[in-house]
Design a protein around this motif. Structure first.
Motif, PDB file in Angstrom:
ATOM      1  N   ASP A   1       0.672  -1.387  -0.235  1.00  0.00           N
ATOM      2  CA  ASP A   1      -0.233   0.229  -0.540  1.00  0.00           C
ATOM      3  C   ASP A   1       0.455   1.180  -0.155  1.00  0.00           C
ATOM      4  O   ASP A   1       0.038   2.699  -0.660  1.00  0.00           O
ATOM      5  CB  ASP A   1      -1.073  -0.236   1.633  1.00  0.00           C
ATOM      6  CG  ASP A   1      -1.786  -1.200   1.474  1.00  0.00           C
ATOM      7  OD1 ASP A   1      -2.208  -1.859   0.525  1.00  0.00           O
ATOM      8  OD2 ASP A   1      -1.537  -2.052   2.272  1.00  0.00           O
ATOM      9  N   ARG A   2       1.862   1.093   0.302  1.00  0.00           N
ATOM     10  CA  ARG A   2       2.611   2.076   0.806  1.00  0.00           C
ATOM     11  C   ARG A   2       4.178   2.492  -0.108  1.00  0.00           C
ATOM     12  O   ARG A   2       4.652   1.075  -0.268  1.00  0.00           O
ATOM     13  CB  ARG A   2       2.928   2.962   1.718  1.00  0.00           C
ATOM     14  CG  ARG A   2       2.050   2.914   2.884  1.00  0.00           C
ATOM     15  CD  ARG A   2       1.303   3.151   3.980  1.00  0.00           C
ATOM     16  NE  ARG A   2       2.793   4.209   4.188  1.00  0.00           N
ATOM     17  CZ  ARG A   2       2.295   4.710   5.470  1.00  0.00           C
ATOM     18  NH1 ARG A   2       2.161   4.381   6.587  1.00  0.00           N
ATOM     19  NH2 ARG A   2       3.357   6.338   6.156  1.00  0.00           N
ATOM     20  N   CYS A   3       5.275   4.065  -0.652  1.00  0.00           N
ATOM     21  CA  CYS A   3       5.850   3.294  -1.167  1.00  0.00           C
ATOM     22  C   CYS A   3       6.763   3.926   0.248  1.00  0.00           C
ATOM     23  O   CYS A   3       8.389   4.041  -0.126  1.00  0.00           O
ATOM     24  CB  CYS A   3       5.725   4.487  -2.418  1.00  0.00           C
ATOM     25  SG  CYS A   3       5.398   3.437  -3.935  1.00  0.00           S
ATOM     26  N   SER A   4       6.514   4.560   0.912  1.00  0.00           N
ATOM     27  CA  SER A   4       7.727   5.177   1.932  1.00  0.00           C
ATOM     28  C   SER A   4       6.598   5.702   3.013  1.00  0.00           C
ATOM     29  O   SER A   4       5.583   5.605   3.133  1.00  0.00           O
ATOM     30  CB  SER A   4       7.722   7.062   1.087  1.00  0.00           C
ATOM     31  OG  SER A   4       7.502   7.673   1.802  1.00  0.00           O
ATOM     32  N   MET A   5       7.927   5.626   4.476  1.00  0.00           N
ATOM     33  CA  MET A   5       6.751   5.608   5.692  1.00  0.00           C
ATOM     34  C   MET A   5       8.638   6.152   6.672  1.00  0.00           C
ATOM     35  O   MET A   5       9.573   6.212   6.678  1.00  0.00           O
ATOM     36  CB  MET A   5       6.611   4.712   5.984  1.00  0.00           C
ATOM     37  CG  MET A   5       7.122   3.381   6.327  1.00  0.00           C
ATOM     38  SD  MET A   5       6.476   2.071   6.713  1.00  0.00           S
ATOM     39  CE  MET A   5       4.936   2.601   7.152  1.00  0.00           C
ATOM     40  N   THR A   6       7.371   6.598   7.846  1.00  0.00           N
ATOM     41  CA  THR A   6       8.602   7.017   8.848  1.00  0.00           C
ATOM     42  C   THR A   6       8.639   5.939   9.982  1.00  0.00           C
ATOM     43  O   THR A   6       7.077   5.371  10.328  1.00  0.00           O
ATOM     44  CB  THR A   6       8.333   8.342   9.601  1.00  0.00           C
ATOM     45  OG1 THR A   6       8.280   8.964   8.111  1.00  0.00           O
ATOM     46  CG2 THR A   6       9.196   8.731  11.167  1.00  0.00           C
ATOM     47  N   THR A   7       9.804   5.486  10.327  1.00  0.00           N
ATOM     48  CA  THR A   7       9.921   3.830  11.593  1.00  0.00           C
ATOM     49  C   THR A   7      10.514   4.156  12.075  1.00  0.00           C
ATOM     50  O   THR A   7      11.695   5.004  11.956  1.00  0.00           O
ATOM     51  CB  THR A   7       9.550   3.425  10.065  1.00  0.00           C
ATOM     52  OG1 THR A   7       9.554   1.594  11.519  1.00  0.00           O
ATOM     53  CG2 THR A   7      10.723   2.563   8.979  1.00  0.00           C
TER      54      THR A   7
ATOM     55  N   ILE B   1      12.964   7.433  11.379  1.00  0.00           N
ATOM     56  CA  ILE B   1      14.326   7.136   9.726  1.00  0.00           C
ATOM     57  C   ILE B   1      13.005   7.021   9.385  1.00  0.00           C
ATOM     58  O   ILE B   1      11.447   6.440   9.193  1.00  0.00           O
ATOM     59  CB  ILE B   1      15.085   6.237   9.400  1.00  0.00           C
ATOM     60  CG1 ILE B   1      14.379   4.575   9.853  1.00  0.00           C
ATOM     61  CG2 ILE B   1      16.232   6.342  10.238  1.00  0.00           C
ATOM     62  CD1 ILE B   1      15.589   3.820   9.320  1.00  0.00           C
ATOM     63  N   GLU B   2      13.181   7.733   7.304  1.00  0.00           N
ATOM     64  CA  GLU B   2      12.113   7.516   6.736  1.00  0.00           C
ATOM     65  C   GLU B   2      13.232   6.170   6.313  1.00  0.00           C
ATOM     66  O   GLU B   2      13.984   6.712   4.729  1.00  0.00           O
ATOM     67  CB  GLU B   2      11.755   9.007   6.246  1.00  0.00           C
ATOM     68  CG  GLU B   2      10.837   8.705   4.431  1.00  0.00           C
ATOM     69  CD  GLU B   2      10.817   9.934   4.017  1.00  0.00           C
ATOM     70  OE1 GLU B   2      11.467  10.697   4.122  1.00  0.00           O
ATOM     71  OE2 GLU B   2      10.186   9.789   2.535  1.00  0.00           O
ATOM     72  N   ALA B   3      11.768   5.090   5.895  1.00  0.00           N
ATOM     73  CA  ALA B   3      12.261   4.565   4.819  1.00  0.00           C
ATOM     74  C   ALA B   3      11.203   4.727   3.073  1.00  0.00           C
ATOM     75  O   ALA B   3      10.331   4.860   3.258  1.00  0.00           O
ATOM     76  CB  ALA B   3      12.069   2.775   4.516  1.00  0.00           C
ATOM     77  N   ARG B   4      12.352   4.601   1.951  1.00  0.00           N
ATOM     78  CA  ARG B   4      11.830   5.289   0.814  1.00  0.00           C
ATOM     79  C   ARG B   4      11.978   4.184   0.049  1.00  0.00           C
ATOM     80  O   ARG B   4      13.344   4.080  -0.236  1.00  0.00           O
ATOM     81  CB  ARG B   4      11.960   6.553   0.224  1.00  0.00           C
ATOM     82  CG  ARG B   4      11.397   6.796  -0.499  1.00  0.00           C
ATOM     83  CD  ARG B   4      11.827   8.175  -0.974  1.00  0.00           C
ATOM     84  NE  ARG B   4      12.042   9.095   0.244  1.00  0.00           N
ATOM     85  CZ  ARG B   4      12.917  10.028  -0.354  1.00  0.00           C
ATOM     86  NH1 ARG B   4      13.323  10.473  -0.849  1.00  0.00           N
ATOM     87  NH2 ARG B   4      12.635  11.790   0.788  1.00  0.00           N
ATOM     88  N   ILE B   5      11.038   3.167  -0.754  1.00  0.00           N
ATOM     89  CA  ILE B   5      11.808   3.193  -2.199  1.00  0.00           C
ATOM     90  C   ILE B   5      11.725   3.458  -3.307  1.00  0.00           C
ATOM     91  O   ILE B   5      11.161   4.815  -3.573  1.00  0.00           O
ATOM     92  CB  ILE B   5      10.824   1.966  -2.169  1.00  0.00           C
ATOM     93  CG1 ILE B   5       9.212   2.382  -3.208  1.00  0.00           C
ATOM     94  CG2 ILE B   5      10.406   0.387  -1.617  1.00  0.00           C
ATOM     95  CD1 ILE B   5       7.945   0.951  -3.372  1.00  0.00           C
ATOM     96  N   ASP B   6      12.498   3.054  -4.253  1.00  0.00           N
ATOM     97  CA  ASP B   6      12.479   4.025  -5.712  1.00  0.00           C
ATOM     98  C   ASP B   6      11.271   3.145  -6.972  1.00  0.00           C
ATOM     99  O   ASP B   6      10.643   1.886  -7.167  1.00  0.00           O
ATOM    100  CB  ASP B   6      13.720   3.236  -6.318  1.00  0.00           C
ATOM    101  CG  ASP B   6      13.665   4.105  -7.877  1.00  0.00           C
ATOM    102  OD1 ASP B   6      13.064   4.624  -8.575  1.00  0.00           O
ATOM    103  OD2 ASP B   6      15.056   4.209  -8.318  1.00  0.00           O
TER     104      ASP B   6
END
Ligand code: SER
Length: 879
Positions: free
Chosen positions: A466-472, A545-550
């Motif tokens: 559902d998501r491409c980036s998030m704070t984790t 941190i922010e995890a963000r995919i390409d």
């Protein structure tokens, strides 16, 4: 009791005591990098035991095929030589996950063996852990006390850590264990020597049958033992040994599990089982090994040159070579045992039955290939024979070459050497082997650091559907070192990163902190936990941190993944329902799909497949995804599951029009097929017997491919002056070219004939020596040879030396008549050496015929006149 009944009785006994009967998992381990194959019934439960995963049920019973051929538990060398070790064996096990412990485990083991299977109590012995003061481990008095409720004290024997402390591997769950042994000797033997002296002493009739492990610790990378959060029971009983005991046999191979296989082998070889000790060993090796190889192939692991595939290849070669050397089976034979195995175990392990044809084909092809290298290796050995004279010792390095290049096991080389009266420099062989092992160890060594726990918490949750980036935040991390150097693996609380799996490559992307944007290089799943590989740790690992995919790369991979499902469905519609997926690779740049099909699909069939996929793309079918369906319900819906894959109790089902494509799949997909845009097959090839591979592209890559093809087509059309029909024009061009080629050959033959005829007049005679030493003009070097041989027997003492050149390329050909060779001892290559330097050349040949090439055409004339002088001088001197 038949073996099938023995197996069922075990499961029923534990089901009656509240255990859940769980299905076995494939023996090829895809989830644990430290283990190629399942080597114990507890492997699938490792994470439950370690506390990383909740238990599916507190009590479980399984029958698990296990393979012990590599790593810590390796029985390969014993197999066949003795009568109670196997590569593949079935392990009967019962588990308690934080539920019952020693008392019930012992009580039930005793009840099952003595009251259900009716084993004689006075022949049973129990061993317990004697403690290890150095490691700070106490003796297991508790287990010993429970055993003394059933057995006399002299039947309860303490043993050291080596025998009674079970560990899964260098790392992982472990604990003290208690084994049950049985004494199967005759009364007379029993009276002479008490069994207590023979327990754990490798006596073939005093053997272990069941191991009860009391899991209490986790062995860390550092070697330290850490208490597990809960205590568990892990038991494992050797099914083949139990069957042998219950069927009153003295060898596992005499049971109904192996006898049908041995009987088939007797038929195939025409030799009785007990003809000699070597024949008996060879038969045991073969019938054992075919089981291991068949199970591995059924689980998707074909023989190959790397990792698990190489282990399977070695096992199969070992079987072939035993058959070759001791059973005189020089044609593929192992595959013929598969049908017998399927008849025996096909109901217990349905994959074996479903995959029978593939298993047979793969084994037969592998056998045929190895028998060929066996033959080449034998030839090489033959050459070595000459090389070893007069010492009679085969060089160790050469024996290693046979082993390494031709797949010759050392004992085979030794056997053949012996037949020729030779020996092998074994120390040299071992040194070469050791060197290679060191090289490969260096290349693969992986050192895992212990996990650094930052926060307690559940394992990483994948939210990337559902998501491409998030704070984790980071839950834990560890260092990993290999030959490229150290890197880090991080576990996040939640992650949008898709870990490599189901054929789809991992997402790439970044971990973004206030200070840096750290690239995520790889994402893998290990025991259900998602590991992110980075080369640098954030400055403060405890901060969010922010995890963000390409996202662009991900979208492209999704197009290819959905297209793979459509392709699979289309192949089944066009080629037939026998099409089974054998593997796939889905990446942002394209897709690869391997499947079973006996013949090459025709161009029309491929076109039909492509058209069907594109039609479904244009229909813009939405993705229907169900994330948590029970495996049974999914199968009932008709979802395609893959052989050799391990599925959990609940699965994800992905459909694009459920009547067209419905698969069990954890991968990521486009929201609707229209996103794919366009699907284009790039190529179709065979990758093994009965296995085909399609490579294809989608979206912009497919467009680019078509644009490139169109450009090439336009260019060709321009070159050919825009014909109406390009194919027709090219066909005509080729036919004209062939015509011209033929005419050219005719002309050349005529020219060569003219040169040949013209040379007759050039022959000179000095005494009895006839000389034809000339520079000629011919189309190719082969013409020189033909002309030279034409004149070879023109006279008793004849020399023909012809030279030609094409631009700077010089060619010399020298032919001597037999009469001349008898008279002068010098050979043609020796003669050549005298005048060759003048044309700057190199050459070689046989006594009466030599050729040489050079680079200095200006030297031809001088070379020929020197040659003439030398021949005449030599001839006149020797007159
Ligand atoms: N893990 C133990 C073994 O493999 C008991 O199942 O022997």
């Amino acid at each position: 009791m038949k073996s099938n009944q023995i197996r069922d009785t075990f499961i029923q006994f534990f089901v009656d005591r509240g255990h859940l009967h769980q299905a076995s998992v494939p023996i090829v381990n895809k989830e644990d990098p430290s283990l190629l194959f399942v080597n114990a019934g507890m492997n699938p439960f490792k994470d439950i035991i370690l506390g990383n995963q909740p238990a599916t049920a507190p009590r479980v019973a399984t029958v698990q095929p296990c393979l012990r051929v590599s790593g810590k538990h390796n029985d390969l060398e014993e197999v066949g030589v003795d009568t109670y070790h196997h590569t593949l064996f079935e392990m009967l096990g019962n588990w308690s996950f934080g539920d019952y412990f020693k008392q019930e485990a012992i009580q039930w083991a005793w009840a099952l063996l003595t009251a259900v299977y009716n084993l004689p109590k006075d022949r049973l012995y129990a061993t317990t852990f004697a403690g290890d003061p150095q490691a700070g481990l106490q003796p297991d008095e508790e287990a010993a006390a429970f055993w003394r409720n059933y057995l006399p004290t002299e039947h309860v024997l303490p043993f050291s850590k080596q025998d009674n402390f079970w560990e899964m591997g260098e790392q992982g769950p472990c604990g003290p264990c208690s084994e049950i042994h049985i004494d199967l000797r005759s009364e007379a033997e029993r009276a002479a020597v008490p069994a207590a002296q023979l327990v754990n002493a490798d006596h073939p009739q005093v053997i272990e049958i069941w191991n009860l492990v009391f899991m209490q610790y986790n062995r860390q990378a550092s070697g330290a033992l850490v208490e597990l959060p809960q205590k568990h029971v892990d038991t494992g009983m050797g099914f083949e040994r139990l069957t042998r005991v219950l069927q009153g046999k003295t060898s596992n191979y005499d049971t109904d599990l192996f006898m049908p296989l041995i009987e088939r082998l007797i038929d195939l070889s025409g030799k009785p089982y007990h003809q000699s000790e070597t024949v008996a060993i060879a038969m045991r090796v073969v019938v054992d090994h075919v089981r291991a190889v068949a199970f591995a192939i059924a689980d998707g692991q074909a023989p190959s040159n790397v990792k698990a595939g190489y282990v399977i290849r070695r096992i199969l070669r070992r079987a072939v070579r035993y058959g070759y050397s001791y059973l005189d089976l020089h044609e593929p034979f192992v595959y013929q045992l598969v049908a017998v195995l399927v008849a025996q175990l096909g109901n217990v392990y349905p994959t074996l039955r479903l995959q029978q044809q593939t298993i047979e084909q793969v084994i037969a092809a592998e056998e045929a290939a190895f028998l060929k290298t066996l033959a080449t290796g034998l030839k090489r050995l033959h050459q070595l024979h000459a090389a070893t004279l007069p010492t009679g010792v085969i060089d160790g390095q050469l024996a290693f070459e046979l082993y390494d290049t031709h797949g010759f096991p050392l004992d085979l080389t030794r056997l053949i050497a012996k037949e020729k009266g030779l020996t092998i420099d074994e120390a040299g062989f071992q040194a070469a082997l050791k060197q290679q092992q060191l090289r490969s160890q260096k290349a693969t060594a992986l050192v895992l650091g212990d996990w650094q726990l930052l926060q307690p918490g559940e394992q990483a949750l994948f939210v990337g559907y559902d998501r491409c980036s998030m704070t984790t935040s980071i839950l834990q991390w560890r260092t990993v070192s290999n030959k490229q150097g150290p890197y880090y693996q991080l576990v996040l609380k939640e992650t949008p990163f898709y870990p490599e799996g189901g054929g789809q490559v991992a997402d790439v992307g970044w971990l973004v902190t206030a200070e840096a944007s750290i690239p995520v290089l790889n994402v893998q799943k290990e025991h259900g936990i998602i590991l992110h590989t980075v080369q640098q740790l954030p400055a403060d690992c405890t901060r969010a941190i922010e995890a963000r995919i390409d996202a662009t790369q991900r979208r492209l991979a999704e197009c290819n993944h959905t297209a793979t499902h459509l392709l699979h469905a289309a192949l089944q519609r066009v080629l037939g329902t026998h099409v089974v997926q054998k593997g796939s690779l889905v990446s942002p740049t394209g897709l690869r799909f391997d499947f079973t099909h006996p013949t090459k699909p025709t161009a029309a069939e491929l076109q039909q497949v492509e058209a069907l996929v594109n039609q479904r793309i244009r229909e813009n079918i939405p993705c229907e995804e169900q994330r948590s369906v029970s495996l049974e319900a999914a199968k009932a819906m008709g979802a395609k599951a893959l052989f050799g894959e391990k599925y959990g109790a609940t699965v994800r089902v992905v459909a694009f029009d459920p009547a067209f494509s419905l698969e069990l799949c954890g991968g990521t997909h486009v929201p609707a097929t229209g996103h794919i845009g366009f699907f284009k097959i790039m190529g179709e090839t065979a990758i093994g017997t009965g296995i085909r591979r399609i490579e294809a592209v989608t979206a912009a890559a497919a467009e680019a491919f078509v644009a490139q093809q169109t450009a090439a087509w336009t260019q060709l059309s321009t070159l050919l002056k825009q014909p109406n029909d390009l194919v027709e024009a090219v066909t005509q061009l080729i036919s004209e070219k062939n015509q011209l080629q033929k005419q050219r050959l005719v002309h050349q033959a005529k020219a060569i004939q003219d040169v040949t005829d013209g040379l007759l007049a050039k022959i000179q005679q000095v005494h009895d020596l006839h000389l034809l030493v000339e520079a000629v003009c011919v189309p190719h070097a082969e013409a020189l040879r033909k002309i030279a041989f034409h004149y070879q027997s023109h006279a008793e003492h004849m020399v023909v030396l012809l030279a030609a050149h094409w631009a700077n390329k010089v060619q010399l050909t020298l032919v001597l008549s037999d009469g001349l060779l008898r008279r002068c001892t010098k050979t043609a290559p020796e003669w050549m050496q005298h005048f060759l330097p003048l044309v700057g050349g190199k050459g070689g040949g046989q006594a009466h015929f030599a050729t040489a090439g050079g680079t200095h055409p200006a030297g031809i004339e001088e070379a020929l006149s020197l040659a003439k002088k030398l021949f005449v001088a030599y001839y006149t001197q020797s007159e």
